[in-house]
Each structure stands twice: as structure tokens, then as C-alpha cells.
Write an enzyme that holds these catalytic residues in place. Structure first.
Site, PDB file in Angstrom:
ATOM      1  N   GLU A  91       0.816  -1.223   0.000  1.00 13.75           N
ATOM      2  CA  GLU A  91       0.000   0.000   0.000  1.00 13.75           C
ATOM      3  C   GLU A  91       0.848   1.271   0.000  1.00 13.75           C
ATOM      4  O   GLU A  91       0.328   2.372   0.153  1.00 13.75           O
ATOM      5  CB  GLU A  91      -0.937   0.004   1.227  1.00 13.75           C
ATOM      6  CG  GLU A  91      -1.997  -1.101   1.168  1.00 13.75           C
ATOM      7  CD  GLU A  91      -3.027  -1.021   2.289  1.00 13.75           C
ATOM      8  OE1 GLU A  91      -2.888  -0.181   3.193  1.00 13.75           O
ATOM      9  OE2 GLU A  91      -3.981  -1.833   2.255  1.00 13.75           O
ATOM     10  N   GLY A 203      -6.029  -0.236  15.151  1.00 13.23           N
ATOM     11  CA  GLY A 203      -6.528  -1.195  16.141  1.00 13.23           C
ATOM     12  C   GLY A 203      -7.960  -0.912  16.553  1.00 13.23           C
ATOM     13  O   GLY A 203      -8.462  -1.500  17.506  1.00 13.23           O
ATOM     14  N   GLU A 205     -10.707  -1.815  15.580  1.00 11.52           N
ATOM     15  CA  GLU A 205     -11.680  -2.911  15.578  1.00 11.52           C
ATOM     16  C   GLU A 205     -11.386  -3.883  16.713  1.00 11.52           C
ATOM     17  O   GLU A 205     -12.001  -4.934  16.828  1.00 11.52           O
ATOM     18  CB  GLU A 205     -11.634  -3.652  14.237  1.00 11.52           C
ATOM     19  CG  GLU A 205     -12.596  -3.073  13.200  1.00 11.52           C
ATOM     20  CD  GLU A 205     -12.220  -1.683  12.731  1.00 11.52           C
ATOM     21  OE1 GLU A 205     -11.073  -1.480  12.328  1.00 11.52           O
ATOM     22  OE2 GLU A 205     -13.073  -0.773  12.787  1.00 11.52           O
ATOM     23  N   ASN A 287     -13.168   5.279  13.755  1.00 11.05           N
ATOM     24  CA  ASN A 287     -14.464   4.915  14.333  1.00 11.05           C
ATOM     25  C   ASN A 287     -14.383   4.727  15.842  1.00 11.05           C
ATOM     26  O   ASN A 287     -13.308   4.531  16.398  1.00 11.05           O
ATOM     27  CB  ASN A 287     -14.957   3.616  13.696  1.00 11.05           C
ATOM     28  CG  ASN A 287     -13.941   2.483  13.845  1.00 11.05           C
ATOM     29  OD1 ASN A 287     -13.011   2.384  13.047  1.00 11.05           O
ATOM     30  ND2 ASN A 287     -14.100   1.651  14.850  1.00 11.05           N
ATOM     31  N   ASP A 332     -18.954   2.429  11.600  1.00 10.38           N
ATOM     32  CA  ASP A 332     -17.532   2.295  11.237  1.00 10.38           C
ATOM     33  C   ASP A 332     -17.119   3.372  10.243  1.00 10.38           C
ATOM     34  O   ASP A 332     -16.319   3.137   9.345  1.00 10.38           O
ATOM     35  CB  ASP A 332     -17.229   0.894  10.662  1.00 10.38           C
ATOM     36  CG  ASP A 332     -15.736   0.662  10.470  1.00 10.38           C
ATOM     37  OD1 ASP A 332     -14.940   1.230  11.250  1.00 10.38           O
ATOM     38  OD2 ASP A 332     -15.365  -0.066   9.538  1.00 10.38           O
ATOM     39  N   TRP A 420      -8.806   4.327   2.574  1.00 10.31           N
ATOM     40  CA  TRP A 420      -7.502   4.967   2.796  1.00 10.31           C
ATOM     41  C   TRP A 420      -6.829   5.424   1.517  1.00 10.31           C
ATOM     42  O   TRP A 420      -5.895   6.222   1.559  1.00 10.31           O
ATOM     43  CB  TRP A 420      -6.560   4.001   3.537  1.00 10.31           C
ATOM     44  CG  TRP A 420      -6.281   2.753   2.750  1.00 10.31           C
ATOM     45  CD1 TRP A 420      -6.970   1.570   2.838  1.00 10.31           C
ATOM     46  CD2 TRP A 420      -5.308   2.580   1.712  1.00 10.31           C
ATOM     47  NE1 TRP A 420      -6.474   0.671   1.916  1.00 10.31           N
ATOM     48  CE2 TRP A 420      -5.449   1.258   1.216  1.00 10.31           C
ATOM     49  CE3 TRP A 420      -4.334   3.405   1.152  1.00 10.31           C
ATOM     50  CZ2 TRP A 420      -4.654   0.754   0.196  1.00 10.31           C
ATOM     51  CZ3 TRP A 420      -3.540   2.900   0.119  1.00 10.31           C
ATOM     52  CH2 TRP A 420      -3.700   1.592  -0.341  1.00 10.31           C
ATOM     53  N   MET A 680       0.003 -16.723  10.965  1.00 18.05           N
ATOM     54  CA  MET A 680      -1.008 -17.747  11.235  1.00 18.05           C
ATOM     55  C   MET A 680      -0.607 -18.450  12.539  1.00 18.05           C
ATOM     56  O   MET A 680       0.144 -19.424  12.539  1.00 18.05           O
ATOM     57  CB  MET A 680      -1.074 -18.734  10.053  1.00 18.05           C
ATOM     58  CG  MET A 680      -2.023 -19.907  10.271  1.00 18.05           C
ATOM     59  SD  MET A 680      -3.748 -19.418  10.517  1.00 18.05           S
ATOM     60  CE  MET A 680      -4.415 -20.951  11.165  1.00 18.05           C
TER      61      MET A 680
END
Ligand code: CA
Length: 712
Positions: A91, A203, A205, A287, A332, A420, A680
Site C-alpha cells: 500500500e 486497532g 476494531e 471509528n 464504522d 484509505w 497464522m
């Protein structure tokens, strides 16, 4: 796993390269990184450089360069590409200073490249531990670095801020911007000015209080910190620049006693903007947490300073003004999108403005001296509010937009009308170019919400209505009543910020934007099958002038620069997980930077090989097992691997996994963390061996459906 991981192969190659070209490269980079305040202030006078994330301090994502223009853009061809060491999302917008490109990649790695040739000068790996990938919504991405007085600054997934020697990539200092083992992360680009580095965190969420910190650029010492939302009542003061204003303005806008236990949110995970005119730093805040105000603030209150623009004194962090775009946000509606500074003629008066197109669908023009809202009009379909009342500055909410237990279709959805991906502004056309989305989403409150240990179900919104799945995160939810959401439409929207009207629109799913004095708007796009292209439009009319296929989709905003009088356009390719949908039919290419110039001679790698076939087990699983598996999968796995097992081709699509028919291998990964270093981790804290079997059974049936679909 017999195949050697590409990361290790690449590291060897890189080490060899560093030995070969270290000395020459260092000299060049040492000169190149001397960006000081005078240069930042006068960025427009050195168009050969792309000094900060947004181009210059006004962050217009605009360049005065025009040797590539609407008449010759058809001759634009790749001139070099540089492969990163990863398939994960890219990104970053490359920063270019005096012929050296500084670009960050997934896992917060940093690369210095010769901007003319793409040759690696140095690279830096902060060695982010795999488990740090967990409290992230959207992959281990990084949006860019800042360069100042001989140093390169990067924020990391595990919330460190690191200063590197711009000549060598060696660490000068490194600070933890958040407590260890917290859910804070950094994916946004730092900003620099007046001997300070500014950084927020993500962070929102996952709980916690958002804040922005200023560190001394030379030493890494904390200078000031501003918390976006108040802390627990009666708790010891933060000792931060925000202490007084939070007590005075913010605390009275929060209700009940849940918000401070959950954190409240307001994470400033993307844009900060330094106003060199007014010596202000603008925060674009996120949010509230949980999303649903019912559970956050007893269903009332504006909850300052979530979903707001907040102006601070750049030296002290003291509050100057704020404007809240979504009071008491429930959808959100992050207001973290990039802020564009300019001077515009508004009703016959020249005003210093801040322009903003947040998720909530309104385009705002604010006076940046006072925060006064000069105009605000919807730039897409908006159903949560009728309009913004310019007298009070408040939105007029539509009755019912604050959903309850019945699914309520709201536009924009949680993905926002603009996320974004940077918008751009051309002072020549006077237009803002927004990578916009028309989308709606059925919101529904979680029944009997109880804050738990789950990662993504604590937002207080039940996604079952969205995905048509059985309810999760709810104990006694009513049966799912799916409300079909119209498929999202993505397009570039050319918007006149003075008249607040659309000028043109160009359909297609794309990322951040660049506009130039060559009458161009440049956008990287994602095509079907996770392939990409770079596209050029005429800035004044929207006519599509040129495109070039790239092996990966592009979501990052490109930058432009020149070396030895020749103009380049560069973009990081490797669309992030949230940008690709459907069932990609090809494997993925490594992420890479691709640079273009007129009559470039490089070729890009060919299309990646076809994806592995779906891998269902030979026997059909019992419905009771797949139902149990789906419930677990939706709660713990879908956030990264995709609902119904359909991934965005960044995180592996489990329906094609060889482990699907290998119980031991599956358990090794799911329960014993064999792939922890890639993020993971072991899920044994949440999932029993039986749960792991059920999830495998569920994905097995999803694989069977995919196999049948692909056979057709
Ligand atoms: Ca958010």
C-alpha cells in the site's frame, strides 16, 4: 512444505547485492536525504522530488511535472521493476529524494532504491513477530515512510517507530509507541516537521484508545501525545497534551460505563497532515469501539473525538479546534482519509481550506484556521443522513439509521464511500479526484452483546445479515434475515470542491490517485483474477488515455519524480487483501515497485500460473459438522481467509489448500502454529481439536462447491 519459502531465497540475493553496491550507494543516499523544514515548505520548487507521502506538505498528491502529458502518455512503458520478498499486500507510496526512492513493503520492511534504475541500495527488516499480524483488519501492510535530515522513519505492525540512517539503512533509534502485547499497530506513514516525527496507530476494531504521538526526530524521545478519546473516569490523568481538552469537551459526550472498559476507539491509523502555513498538525480519527454506540455509550452522545478532524499545535500537541464528521458514529465511519490542504475561492473569498472525503459519504470543505465547515455535500448515495446543516455543522440523521436487531440497509457501508486510498487535487483543474465507492451494507446489532475474547466479533454488529450466514457472536440472535446489498460500484470521481458537484466519473476498481500538471490522473487498478493495470485519465475530461497491464493489482497511490531531467511514474503493486474479491483463478506474483517512463524498455513478468485446483475431500461431510465448522470459521478465520473460504488471493484460499485433505498437516497449522512467523498463529486457545475438524469439514464442502463451479 518442501518448497523453499521465497523470502529466504530473496534474502540471499539481497545480501549479495548489498556487498556489491553498498559503498557507492551510501554516498548517494547520504546526500539525498537532507530534507529539512525549508525544503518541506518549498516542496513545490523541487518538482523532481516526491518529498513526503502526499507529495508536498499540502498533501495534494499533485506534481507540477509535465514532460509526461496527455499528448504523449501513450508512449509510457515500464523502465524497471523491483521485486519485494513477499506476496502480501502493498500500500506504500514511494518517497523520492534526489534520485533515491524510499519505499516500505509488507511486514514494515523498508527499501532504498536507485530511482532511475530500481537497483537496491539497502533494505531494512524490523523482524515483526508473526503474531503481531493478528489485531489487524486488512493484512500486514505499510503505506510509506518519512524522510528528514538524513533519516528514514517507518512505523511497524507491532507499533514501533524506527529511525534509519538514510545512507545505510542502519537503525538510529527505535521506540515502542504502544505497550507490548497491546492491540495497537502501525500501517500509516509517519509525518515529519520542526524536528519531530508524528505517528498514530491502528486497532480500532480490537479495542483500546487511539492516540497520536510526536517524537524528537533526532533522539526518538517522546515530545507530546494526544489521546483521541478520554480514559476511565477517576483514573490518573494521562499526563498528555490532551488531558485538559478531553475533560472539558470530550468526557461529557460519553455515557454509561462500557466505553472505557472497551477503549472507545478513535484510532488515527492513516492520515496526519502538517500545515506549514499555520503550524498545525491535523489528525484524521477513526471509528468508535465497539462500532455500535448502543454498546459503547449507552446509545447516546457524540463521543468526541471519534470520526473527526482535530487540529493541534504542532510543537505542543495542544488542541486548537475540531470538527466531528460523524457524531456518535455507529457505522464504522472512520474519518481517517487523507486531508488535502489548499486555498480556494469560496463565495468570493480566498480561504485556506482542508478538504476531506471520509467514509460517511459527505465531501467536506473546512476553514483550516477555525475548523468552520464551509460546505458539505454527499459525493455518493448517502442514506444515514439527509444533509449537513451548515449553521450547526451537524448532520441531519435519517430516522432508523441507528439500526437495531432488524437488518438495516445503510449507504455507505462500513467499507466507506472512500477508504484509505489517497484522493488527489489539481490546482490546475481545481478538481479533487476521489477513488470512490457506491455501496450499502445491512447493519444489525448483535443480540445480547457481551464483550468477549473474540477478535472481530466485539464490534457489536452482526455480519450474518451481510454474508447471509448463520449468526455468530450472538447467543440468541433471531434467525438471519439477509438484506441483499447492491454490489459495490467503484470509480474515479472528479469533484469540484467549490460548487460541490461531480465533473466526471470513470468506472473501475482502483486505488489511490496521482494527478500532474501534464493534465493527467493516474490510478492503479485491480482486474479480474487479481491482475492489475496502471491507467491514465485526462484530468479535465476523464477521458481514458492509456493503460498498461501489471502482474498484480495496484491499490497504492503512485508517485512521480524526475532524475536527470526524465520524468518517472512509480507505483507499488500487489493489491491488499481487501481489494480483491471473488475467486482469483491465478496464483499471485511477488509484490513489486514498477516504474514507468516515456519509451521505457523493461518488460514485466508474465501472468502468474493458474491457481491450484480446489481440493475437496473424497467423502461429503455431515451437515451438522459443516454447520458447526462454519460458525467457528466465521468467528475466527473468515476475517483473513474470506467468508465461505473465498480469499482475496493474499492470504491463502483454503479451498485450494493441500492441507484440506491432510488432518495432521491442518492441525499442525491451526492448533500448533506451524506458520506462526507468517501471522497464522496457533488457535488452540479458541479452538478445540474437534473445532479444527469441523472447520476443515466446512471448507472441504466450500472446496467441493468451488470445484463444481470451476468445472462448469
Ligand atoms: Ca474502522
Amino acid at each position: 512444505m518442501t518448497k523453499k519459502h521465497p523470502e529466504s531465497r530473496w534474502l540471499l540475493a539481497c545480501a549479495t547485492l548489498l556487498l556489491a553496491c553498498g559503498a557507492v550507494a551510501s554516498d548517494k543516499a547520504a546526500v539525498a536525504a537532507h530534507v529539512d523544514d525549508a525544503r518541506l515548505l518549498n516542496a513545490a520548487k523541487e518538482p523532481q522530488n516526491w518529498l513526503i507521502y502526499g507529495g508536498g506538505w499540502s498533501e495534494q498528491h499533485y506534481s507540477p511535472l509535465k514532460s509526461i502529458d496527455a499528448t504523449n502518455v501513450s508512449r509510457l512503458k515500464p523502465t524497471w521493476s523491483f521485486d519485494f520478498d513477499t506476496y502480501r499486500g502493498q500500500e506504500a507510496t514511494p518517497v523520492v529524494v534526489d534520485g533515491v526512492m524510499y519505499v516500505s513493503s509488507a511486514w514494515s520492511k523498508v527499501f532504498a532504491l536507485d530511482a532511475k534504475t530500481g537497483k537496491a541500495l539497502w533494505s531494512y527488516d524490523p523482524k515483526v513477530p508473526g503474531p503481531a499480524a493478528l489485531p489487524l483488519c486488512c493484512d500486514v501492510v505499510n503505506r510509506g515512510v518519512a524522510v528528514y535530515k538524513g533519516k528514514v522513519y517507518v512505523g511497524t505492525i507491532d507499533a514501533r517507530l524506527i529511525a534509519l540512517d538514510a545512507a545505510t539503512g542502519a537503525v538510529v533509534w527505535s521506540v515502542a509507541t504502544a505497550p507490548a502485547d497491546s492491540t495497537y499497530s502501525i500501517t500509516g506513514a509517519p509525518r515529519v516537521a520542526r524536528d519531530k516525527v508524528f505517528i498514530g496507530n491502528g486497532g480500532g476494531e480490537f479495542g483500546g484508545r487511539g492516540y497520536v504521538s510526536a517524537y524528537d526526530a533526532a533522539s526518538g524521545k517522546l515530545v507530546w501525545r494526544f489521546y483521541v478519546v478520554p480514559g476511565a473516569p477517576h483514573a490518573k490523568a494521562d499526563g498528555a497534551a490532551s488531558d485538559e481538552i478531553l475533560e472539558k469537551l470530550a468526557r461529557p459526550t460519553w455515557f454509561g460505563d462500557d466505553w472505557y472498559r472497551y477503549g472507545g476507539g478513535g484510532h488515527t491509523w492513516n492520515a496526519l497532515t502538517y500545515d506549514a502555513d499555520l503550524q498545525q498538525l491535523y489528525l484524521a480519527t477513526g471509528n468508535g469501539f465497539p462500532w455500535n454506540r448502543e454498546f459503547r455509550s449507552a446509545g447516546k452522545g457524540d463521543n468526541l473525538f471519534i470520526s473527526s478532524i482535530v487540529a493541534l499545535d504542532v510543537d505542543t500537541g495542544q488542541y486548537k479546534w475540531h470538527y466531528q464528521e460523524t457524531p456518535g458514529d455507529q457505522w464504522d465511519y472512520d474519518a481517517v482519509q487523507n486531508m488535502t490542504l489548499a486555498e480556494l475561492d469560496i463565495r468570493g473569498e480566498k480561504r485556506k481550506v482542508l478538504m476531506h472525503a471520509p467514509k460517511n459519504g459527505f465531501f467536506y470543505v473546512l476553514d483550516r484556521r477555525s475548523g468552520e465547515v464551509l460546505s458539505a455535500e454527499p459525493y455518493v448515495t448517502v442514506t444515514w443522513a439527509k444533509k449537513v446543516d451548515l449553521n450547526t455543522g451537524r448532520p441531519e440523521e435519517i430516522a432508523g439509521a441507528r439500526y437495531g436487531l432488524a437488518p438495516t440497509l445503510i449507504a455507505p457501508g462500513a467499507g466507506g464511500a472512500h477508504n484509505w486510498h489517497p484522493m488527489a487535487f489539481s490546482p490546475l483543474t481545481g478538481l479533487v479526484y476521489i477513488p470512490a465507492t457506491e455501496a450499502s451494507m445491512p447493519f444489525r446489532a448483535v443480540a445480547n452483546f457481551k464483550f468477549g475474547e473474540q477478535l472481530f466479533t466485539n464490534i457489536g454488529v452482526d455480519f450474518s445479515a451481510y454474508h447471509g450466514n448463520a449468526a455468530h457472536g450472538a447467543t440468541t440472535a433471531p434467525p438471519a434475515r439477509p438484506v441483499p446489498a447492491a454490489p459495490p460500484q467503484n470509480f474515479v470521481l472528479a469533484w469540484d470542491p467549490v460548487t460541490q458537484k461531480a465533473r466526471w466519473r470513470a468506472e473501475g476498481r482502483g486505488g489511490g490517485l496521482l494527478t500532474t500538471a501534464g493534465d493527467l490522473v493516474i490510478q492503479g487498478r485491480t482486474r479480474a483474477g487479481a491482475l492489475g493495470e496502471l491507467v491514465a485519465f485526462r484530468a479535465d475530461t476523464g477521458e481514458r488515455l492509456w493503460s498498461y497491464p501489471t502482474p498484480n493489482g495496484i491499490t497504492a497511490a503512485p508517485s512521480t519524480y524526475s532524475v536527470d531531467g526524465e520524468q518517472f511514474i512509480a507505483a507499488a503493486s500487489g493489491a491488499s487483501s481487501t481489494s480483491v474479491s471473488g475467486a482469483p483463478t491465478r496464483m499471485r506474483h511477488l509484490g513489486r515497485v514498477v516504474a514507468f517512463k516515456l519509451d521505457g524498455k523493461a518488460t514485466l513478468p508474465a501472468e502468474a500460473p493458474p491457481a491450484l485446483p480446489a481440493n475437496p475431500p473424497s467423502t461429503v461431510a455431515a451437515a451438522i459438522e459443516t454447520a458447526a465448522g462454519q460458525k467457528r470459521y466465521d468467528a475466527y478465520c473468515a476475517r483473513c481467509h474470506g467468508f465461505q473460504g473465498a480469499s482475496g488471493n493474499v492470504i491463502p484460499d483454503l479451498r485450494r489448500s493441500l492441507l484440506l485433505t491432510n488432518k495432521d498437516g491442518w492441525d499442525e497449522v491451526v492448533l500448533r502454529g506451524a506458520l506462526t512467523e507468517r501471522g497464522m498463529v496457533s488457535w488452540s486457545k479458541f479452538l478445540s481439536p474437534e473445532d479444527a475438524d469441523h472447520i476443515r469439514a466446512y471448507i472441504g464442502e466450500m472446496a467441493r462447491a468451488l470445484q463444481q463451479q470451476e468445472a462448469r
